[in-house]
Design a protein around this motif. Structure first.
Motif, PDB file in Angstrom:
ATOM      1  N   PRO A 113       0.835  -1.205   0.000  1.00 56.40           N
ATOM      2  CA  PRO A 113       0.000   0.000   0.000  1.00 56.40           C
ATOM      3  C   PRO A 113       0.874   1.261   0.000  1.00 56.40           C
ATOM      4  O   PRO A 113       1.816   1.366   0.777  1.00 56.40           O
ATOM      5  CB  PRO A 113      -0.806  -0.123   1.289  1.00 56.40           C
ATOM      6  N   GLY A 114       0.524   2.158  -0.908  1.00 62.69           N
ATOM      7  CA  GLY A 114       1.304   3.390  -1.017  1.00 62.69           C
ATOM      8  C   GLY A 114       2.353   3.338  -2.120  1.00 62.69           C
ATOM      9  O   GLY A 114       2.793   4.390  -2.596  1.00 62.69           O
ATOM     10  N   SER A 115       2.772   2.136  -2.537  1.00 64.08           N
ATOM     11  CA  SER A 115       3.745   2.047  -3.639  1.00 64.08           C
ATOM     12  C   SER A 115       3.092   2.530  -4.931  1.00 64.08           C
ATOM     13  O   SER A 115       3.653   3.343  -5.669  1.00 64.08           O
ATOM     14  CB  SER A 115       4.228   0.607  -3.807  1.00 64.08           C
ATOM     15  N   ASN A 116       1.931   1.992  -5.242  1.00 61.84           N
ATOM     16  CA  ASN A 116       1.081   2.449  -6.342  1.00 61.84           C
ATOM     17  C   ASN A 116      -0.282   1.790  -6.149  1.00 61.84           C
ATOM     18  O   ASN A 116      -0.449   0.923  -5.282  1.00 61.84           O
ATOM     19  CB  ASN A 116       1.683   2.127  -7.722  1.00 61.84           C
ATOM     20  N   ASP A 117      -1.254   2.203  -6.966  1.00 66.44           N
ATOM     21  CA  ASP A 117      -2.621   1.721  -6.769  1.00 66.44           C
ATOM     22  C   ASP A 117      -2.718   0.199  -6.890  1.00 66.44           C
ATOM     23  O   ASP A 117      -3.582  -0.424  -6.249  1.00 66.44           O
ATOM     24  CB  ASP A 117      -3.569   2.377  -7.792  1.00 66.44           C
ATOM     25  N   ALA A 118      -1.855  -0.396  -7.722  1.00 65.41           N
ATOM     26  CA  ALA A 118      -1.933  -1.844  -7.956  1.00 65.41           C
ATOM     27  C   ALA A 118      -1.519  -2.650  -6.733  1.00 65.41           C
ATOM     28  O   ALA A 118      -1.764  -3.861  -6.683  1.00 65.41           O
ATOM     29  CB  ALA A 118      -1.068  -2.228  -9.154  1.00 65.41           C
ATOM     30  N   HIS A 119      -0.904  -2.001  -5.761  1.00 61.39           N
ATOM     31  CA  HIS A 119      -0.411  -2.741  -4.592  1.00 61.39           C
ATOM     32  C   HIS A 119      -1.078  -2.292  -3.291  1.00 61.39           C
ATOM     33  O   HIS A 119      -0.514  -2.494  -2.211  1.00 61.39           O
ATOM     34  CB  HIS A 119       1.114  -2.595  -4.486  1.00 61.39           C
ATOM     35  N   ASP A 120      -2.244  -1.710  -3.393  1.00 60.61           N
ATOM     36  CA  ASP A 120      -2.912  -1.210  -2.187  1.00 60.61           C
ATOM     37  C   ASP A 120      -3.512  -2.313  -1.336  1.00 60.61           C
ATOM     38  O   ASP A 120      -3.885  -2.080  -0.184  1.00 60.61           O
ATOM     39  CB  ASP A 120      -4.014  -0.210  -2.572  1.00 60.61           C
ATOM     40  N   ASP A 121      -3.661  -3.530  -1.890  1.00 65.74           N
ATOM     41  CA  ASP A 121      -4.336  -4.580  -1.126  1.00 65.74           C
ATOM     42  C   ASP A 121      -3.457  -5.810  -0.894  1.00 65.74           C
ATOM     43  O   ASP A 121      -3.966  -6.882  -0.581  1.00 65.74           O
ATOM     44  CB  ASP A 121      -5.642  -4.994  -1.821  1.00 65.74           C
ATOM     45  N   HIS A 122      -2.152  -5.663  -1.101  1.00 65.70           N
ATOM     46  CA  HIS A 122      -1.277  -6.818  -0.821  1.00 65.70           C
ATOM     47  C   HIS A 122       0.165  -6.351  -0.705  1.00 65.70           C
ATOM     48  O   HIS A 122       0.535  -5.260  -1.143  1.00 65.70           O
ATOM     49  CB  HIS A 122      -1.408  -7.874  -1.917  1.00 65.70           C
ATOM     50  N   LEU A 123       0.970  -7.212  -0.096  1.00 68.83           N
ATOM     51  CA  LEU A 123       2.421  -7.031  -0.118  1.00 68.83           C
ATOM     52  C   LEU A 123       2.981  -7.850  -1.263  1.00 68.83           C
ATOM     53  O   LEU A 123       2.640  -9.029  -1.413  1.00 68.83           O
ATOM     54  CB  LEU A 123       3.054  -7.502   1.198  1.00 68.83           C
ATOM     55  N   HIS A 124       3.823  -7.232  -2.056  1.00 66.84           N
ATOM     56  CA  HIS A 124       4.525  -7.946  -3.127  1.00 66.84           C
ATOM     57  C   HIS A 124       5.963  -8.145  -2.678  1.00 66.84           C
ATOM     58  O   HIS A 124       6.665  -7.187  -2.335  1.00 66.84           O
ATOM     59  CB  HIS A 124       4.483  -7.132  -4.423  1.00 66.84           C
ATOM     60  N   LEU A 125       6.396  -9.411  -2.673  1.00 69.11           N
ATOM     61  CA  LEU A 125       7.767  -9.752  -2.276  1.00 69.11           C
ATOM     62  C   LEU A 125       8.411 -10.517  -3.428  1.00 69.11           C
ATOM     63  O   LEU A 125       7.810 -11.482  -3.930  1.00 69.11           O
ATOM     64  CB  LEU A 125       7.754 -10.634  -1.021  1.00 69.11           C
ATOM     65  N   ASP A 126       9.593 -10.118  -3.851  1.00 66.84           N
ATOM     66  CA  ASP A 126      10.270 -10.922  -4.876  1.00 66.84           C
ATOM     67  C   ASP A 126      11.774 -10.930  -4.664  1.00 66.84           C
ATOM     68  O   ASP A 126      12.328 -10.111  -3.919  1.00 66.84           O
ATOM     69  CB  ASP A 126       9.869 -10.485  -6.304  1.00 66.84           C
ATOM     70  N   VAL A 127      12.407 -11.901  -5.326  1.00 63.50           N
ATOM     71  CA  VAL A 127      13.852 -12.121  -5.178  1.00 63.50           C
ATOM     72  C   VAL A 127      14.591 -11.782  -6.472  1.00 63.50           C
ATOM     73  O   VAL A 127      15.609 -12.390  -6.799  1.00 63.50           O
ATOM     74  CB  VAL A 127      14.163 -13.573  -4.745  1.00 63.50           C
ATOM     75  N   ALA A 128      14.093 -10.784  -7.203  1.00 63.56           N
ATOM     76  CA  ALA A 128      14.761 -10.370  -8.440  1.00 63.56           C
ATOM     77  C   ALA A 128      16.211  -9.985  -8.143  1.00 63.56           C
ATOM     78  O   ALA A 128      16.492  -9.321  -7.148  1.00 63.56           O
ATOM     79  CB  ALA A 128      14.019  -9.196  -9.065  1.00 63.56           C
ATOM     80  N   VAL A 129      17.103 -10.407  -9.021  1.00 65.69           N
ATOM     81  CA  VAL A 129      18.525 -10.071  -8.862  1.00 65.69           C
ATOM     82  C   VAL A 129      18.819  -8.844  -9.713  1.00 65.69           C
ATOM     83  O   VAL A 129      18.559  -8.836 -10.918  1.00 65.69           O
ATOM     84  CB  VAL A 129      19.422 -11.246  -9.301  1.00 65.69           C
ATOM     85  N   ARG A 130      19.327  -7.787  -9.056  1.00 70.55           N
ATOM     86  CA  ARG A 130      19.653  -6.564  -9.789  1.00 70.55           C
ATOM     87  C   ARG A 130      21.146  -6.307  -9.719  1.00 70.55           C
ATOM     88  O   ARG A 130      21.843  -6.815  -8.846  1.00 70.55           O
ATOM     89  CB  ARG A 130      18.894  -5.366  -9.199  1.00 70.55           C
ATOM     90  N   ARG A 131      21.594  -5.493 -10.677  1.00 67.97           N
ATOM     91  CA  ARG A 131      23.014  -5.157 -10.741  1.00 67.97           C
ATOM     92  C   ARG A 131      23.463  -4.520  -9.429  1.00 67.97           C
ATOM     93  O   ARG A 131      22.799  -3.635  -8.895  1.00 67.97           O
ATOM     94  CB  ARG A 131      23.223  -4.173 -11.895  1.00 67.97           C
ATOM     95  N   GLY A 132      24.551  -5.012  -8.898  1.00 71.96           N
ATOM     96  CA  GLY A 132      25.100  -4.437  -7.679  1.00 71.96           C
ATOM     97  C   GLY A 132      24.349  -4.834  -6.420  1.00 71.96           C
ATOM     98  O   GLY A 132      24.582  -4.263  -5.362  1.00 71.96           O
ATOM     99  N   GLY A 133      23.411  -5.786  -6.558  1.00 67.03           N
ATOM    100  CA  GLY A 133      22.660  -6.207  -5.381  1.00 67.03           C
ATOM    101  C   GLY A 133      21.660  -5.173  -4.901  1.00 67.03           C
ATOM    102  O   GLY A 133      21.218  -5.212  -3.746  1.00 67.03           O
ATOM    103  N   TRP A 134      21.260  -4.250  -5.806  1.00 67.35           N
ATOM    104  CA  TRP A 134      20.368  -3.158  -5.422  1.00 67.35           C
ATOM    105  C   TRP A 134      18.984  -3.688  -5.033  1.00 67.35           C
ATOM    106  O   TRP A 134      18.488  -4.630  -5.642  1.00 67.35           O
ATOM    107  CB  TRP A 134      20.241  -2.183  -6.589  1.00 67.35           C
ATOM    108  N   ARG A 135      18.395  -3.105  -4.005  1.00 71.02           N
ATOM    109  CA  ARG A 135      17.089  -3.547  -3.517  1.00 71.02           C
ATOM    110  C   ARG A 135      16.079  -2.416  -3.647  1.00 71.02           C
ATOM    111  O   ARG A 135      16.436  -1.236  -3.522  1.00 71.02           O
ATOM    112  CB  ARG A 135      17.191  -3.993  -2.046  1.00 71.02           C
TER     113      ARG A 135
END
Ligand SMILES: [Zn+2]
Length: 250
Positions: A225-247
């Motif tokens: 909630p607050g990230s954007n309208d699409a995420h107002d009713d759940h927590l989204h958790l993922d393990v995407a790997v980004r350059r430099g270990g950025w989170r």
């Protein structure tokens, strides 16, 4: 010609008639001007070398990594089954090389929903649930135990939601890297629904904020909630790997 004229001509001092044009040697042709050589223009859309493998295939685990992940699930007490590889005819990038279907992420914590994901995702979820979710719930009135997670999406071949981009990138759900949590189920207390809880000033807000923030220790992306309208009713958790270990934790 007079006699004197003949003498002068013999001395090469007379004027002779110009040679006829047809007696002249042909004029030397003008040297050819160099012509510009057409240069091949690079095609910005050209792909050099073999095509890249599908995204899901590039994420496949080695035997060693997969064995280590399954050992971690065993230590957590996760109840799961291994599934055949998943691919999708609609998008060759979608899929999971070595999916697991999780029934209980901890021995007494059920995942309510179709919980198919990569082993890495299940491992992150299990450690987060054991080390932060359960202790956080113990601080709520009556110290209830978390017995279930009501899931939104786990695996789903689709683009990202809520980005506003015309052609959004592939969702981490399409690779088995992500899981959505819509509510926390307790033993002896009402479920706690994920929803905007800005400045409600109660323990429900404190709980949601705490487990969401702790998720960033285990997952590289945490939205809600607050990230954007699409995420107002759940927590989204993922393990995407980004350059430099950025989170990305919001
Ligand atoms: Zn999600």
């Amino acid at each position: 010609m007079t006699r004197w004229g003949a003498i002068l001509c013999a001395l090469a001092l007379c004027q002779t008639a110009p040679a006829a044009a047809q007696d002249r040697p042909p004029e030397r042709p003008a040297p050819a001007q160099p012509q510009p050589v057409p240069q091949a223009q690079p095609d910005p859309g050209a792909v050099f070398g073999p095509p890249a493998p599908p995204r899901w295939f590039s994420l496949r685990e080695t035997d060693e990594d997969h064995a280590a992940c399954k050992l971690a699930l065993s230590l957590l007490g996760t109840v799961y089954t291994e599934e055949p590889s998943i691919t999708d005819p609609d998008d060759p990038d979608c899929g999971i090389a070595r999916p697991v279907r999780v029934e209980r992420i901890l021995p007494d914590l059920t995942l309510e929903g179709d919980a198919v994901m990569r082993c890495d995702t299940a491992r992150a979820l299990g450690f987060w649930a054991r080390d932060f979710l359960r202790p956080a719930a113990a601080m709520l009135p009556g110290a209830p135990r978390v017995t279930g997670l009501q899931l939104g999406t786990a695996y789903d071949c689709r683009p990202r939601l809520g980005t506003g981009a015309e052609q959004p990138k592939l969702s981490e759900h399409a690779l088995g890297n992500a899981i959505d949590i819509a509510a926390f189920v307790f033993d002896g207390a009402d479920p706690l629904i994920v929803q905007p809880r800005t400045d409600t000033g109660d323990l429900a807000e404190a709980f949601q904020r705490t487990v969401r923030a702790a998720g960033c220790l285990f997952f590289s992306t945490v939205l809600g909630p607050g990230s954007n309208d699409a995420h107002d009713d759940h927590l989204h958790l993922d393990v995407a790997v980004r350059r430099g270990g950025w989170r990305l934790c919001q």
